[in-house]
Scaffold this motif. Structure first.
Motif, PDB file in Angstrom:
ATOM      1  N   GLU A   1      12.328  -5.668 -23.263  1.00 41.14           N
ATOM      2  CA  GLU A   1      11.046  -5.029 -22.964  1.00 41.14           C
ATOM      3  C   GLU A   1      10.506  -4.292 -24.182  1.00 41.14           C
ATOM      4  OE1 GLU A   1       7.876  -4.718 -20.665  1.00 41.14           O
ATOM      5  OE2 GLU A   1       9.752  -5.544 -19.853  1.00 41.14           O
ATOM      6  N   VAL A   2      11.396  -3.624 -24.919  1.00 43.01           N
ATOM      7  CA  VAL A   2      10.973  -2.910 -26.131  1.00 43.01           C
ATOM      8  C   VAL A   2      10.408  -3.892 -27.157  1.00 43.01           C
ATOM      9  CG1 VAL A   2      11.773  -1.579 -28.122  1.00 43.01           C
ATOM     10  CG2 VAL A   2      12.546  -0.969 -25.827  1.00 43.01           C
ATOM     11  N   PHE A   3      11.154  -4.960 -27.426  1.00 42.68           N
ATOM     12  CA  PHE A   3      10.708  -5.903 -28.450  1.00 42.68           C
ATOM     13  C   PHE A   3       9.473  -6.690 -28.001  1.00 42.68           C
ATOM     14  CE2 PHE A   3      15.258  -5.472 -29.760  1.00 42.68           C
ATOM     15  CZ  PHE A   3      14.992  -4.912 -30.997  1.00 42.68           C
ATOM     16  N   SER A   4       9.387  -7.004 -26.720  1.00 40.41           N
ATOM     17  CA  SER A   4       8.197  -7.699 -26.216  1.00 40.41           C
ATOM     18  C   SER A   4       6.968  -6.810 -26.318  1.00 40.41           C
ATOM     19  CB  SER A   4       8.415  -8.116 -24.756  1.00 40.41           C
ATOM     20  OG  SER A   4       9.419  -9.092 -24.648  1.00 40.41           O
ATOM     21  N   THR A   5       7.133  -5.539 -25.976  1.00 39.70           N
ATOM     22  CA  THR A   5       6.015  -4.600 -26.078  1.00 39.70           C
ATOM     23  C   THR A   5       5.607  -4.417 -27.532  1.00 39.70           C
ATOM     24  OG1 THR A   5       6.797  -3.432 -24.104  1.00 39.70           O
ATOM     25  CG2 THR A   5       5.254  -2.259 -25.520  1.00 39.70           C
ATOM     26  N   ALA A   6       6.591  -4.306 -28.424  1.00 38.26           N
ATOM     27  CA  ALA A   6       6.299  -4.174 -29.851  1.00 38.26           C
ATOM     28  C   ALA A   6       5.550  -5.404 -30.359  1.00 38.26           C
ATOM     29  CB  ALA A   6       7.590  -3.980 -30.632  1.00 38.26           C
ATOM     30  N   ALA A   7       5.942  -6.567 -29.885  1.00 33.66           N
ATOM     31  CA  ALA A   7       5.265  -7.798 -30.302  1.00 33.66           C
ATOM     32  C   ALA A   7       3.822  -7.809 -29.820  1.00 33.66           C
ATOM     33  CB  ALA A   7       6.023  -9.003 -29.758  1.00 33.66           C
ATOM     34  N   SER A   8       3.623  -7.366 -28.590  1.00 36.95           N
ATOM     35  CA  SER A   8       2.275  -7.348 -28.021  1.00 36.95           C
ATOM     36  C   SER A   8       1.369  -6.359 -28.745  1.00 36.95           C
ATOM     37  CB  SER A   8       2.359  -6.989 -26.534  1.00 36.95           C
ATOM     38  OG  SER A   8       1.075  -6.895 -25.951  1.00 36.95           O
TER      39      SER A   8
END
Length: 337
Positions: free
Chosen positions: A33-40
């Motif tokens: 979730e952290v990395f997906s949010t950072a990507a977004s």
């Protein structure tokens, strides 16, 4: 943000998270979730990859089925490899396919990380030998005994030793992932992700914020169990090494050995941890710093301050203020001084 394959050709840093049978769900999903949010938020700084040893779905410890985007072989060459933990991992062999997958993924990654008891999988592969590491507080002593070449830091939320990072229990995977985002992309993006997820960018304190009694293995010897109960019941009493040895009817040297074997620490360290916890409770209840120092057994304001800074990274006054502010917010009183 889709969880893609390592071979998708995207330019962001690929982060391969290895799921397997019996893995703990939050260990997997929280960092993703952290990395997906950072990507977004960044327009593609990361490419999260959920993989399993053979690319087949797995069932987590909570019964949720996870559908991977890749096998471990397909995810090799990722920038970051992360191995989550599982409830049974400290006392059982790694599930089928995990050792080979860990070896392959770690051998081709620039950064190797673990969440919670995932440290045991790295330790079994020899990847933590000669390094500092941490894991869930409940299993830190087990990791230290099983792998004496590792310097286990039981109170840390996460530990970095070169290109290898290990984190504490479960939700500490968020702390670890945020730290990596900050290292890679700067504090601005990490702060944005933390705000979006409504979590601390840097969590106050370490694992010692959790009960000393609950995280301490119950000693096998009756004499040591009684002694630990005395310390927890009255932290401010005389718990010097000679006094405890006299009460236990053993020599100072023998008592020290018993603590190392059954508790995994020294008598002095255990006493300080109990006193620190008592001081935290007193400060949370509104006691002044001086009173908390005296009633906890830590003695002076300066002794209390040193203990707080060493173990929690905050001063007693700042710790007390945090809880006073929280209490006002919870009661809806924002006018108190």
């Amino acid at each position: 943000m889709p969880i893609r394959s390592a071979r998708s050709g995207r330019s962001g840093r690929s982060v391969a998270v290895l799921a397997y049978e019996g893995v703990r769900l939050l260990d997997v999903t929280a960092p993703l979730e952290v990395f997906s949010t950072a990507a977004s938020l960044s327009g593609g700084a990361y490419e999260p990859i959920l993989c399993t040893p053979d690319g087949e779905p797995v069932t987590t410890a909570s019964g949720v089925r996870l559908m991977p985007a890749a096998s471990a072989a397909d995810a090799c060459g990722s920038h970051t490899f992360m191995i989550p933990g599982a409830p049974d991992l400290p006392r059982s062999p790694s599930p089928e396919g995990v050792p080979k997958a860990v070896e392959a993924l770690a051998g081709t990654a620039r950064r190797v990380t673990s969440v919670c008891t995932g440290a045991f999988a790295l330790a079994r592969a020899g990847l933590l030998d000669g390094k500092r590491a941490t894991t869930h507080w409940r299993h830190a002593a087990t990791l230290a005994r099983a792998h004496p070449k590792i310097t286990v830091e039981p109170d840390a939320i996460f530990v970095r030793d070169g290109a290898v990072l290990t984190s504490a229990g479960v939700s500490a995977g968020i702390d670890l992932a945020l730290a990596m985002v900050e290292e890679d992309e700067g504090a601005g993006l990490a702060r944005e992700v933390a705000r979006d997820l409504v979590v601390f960018l840097q969590r106050p304190g370490g694992q010692s914020q959790f009960s000393v009694a609950s995280r301490t293995p119950r000693p096998r010897r009756d004499v040591l169990r009684a002694l630990l109960d005395e310390i927890i019941a009255d932290p401010a009493a005389d718990h010097s090494l000679p006094a405890m040895a006299a009460r236990a009817g053993v020599s100072v040297r023998h008592l020290t050995r018993l603590f190392h074997e059954d508790v995994g620490t020294t008598p002095a360290a255990f006493v300080e941890s109990v006193r620190l916890e008592a001081a935290q409770s007193l400060l949370e209840g509104g006691e002044p710093v001086t009173a908390a120092a005296r009633r906890s057994g830590l003695g002076s304001d300066e002794s209390l301050r040193r203990a707080f800074l060493r173990h929690l990274g905050v001063t007693p006054s700042a710790y007390r203020a945090r809880f006073r502010t929280s209490a006002r917010a919870a009661s809806g009183d924002d006018t108190a001084a």
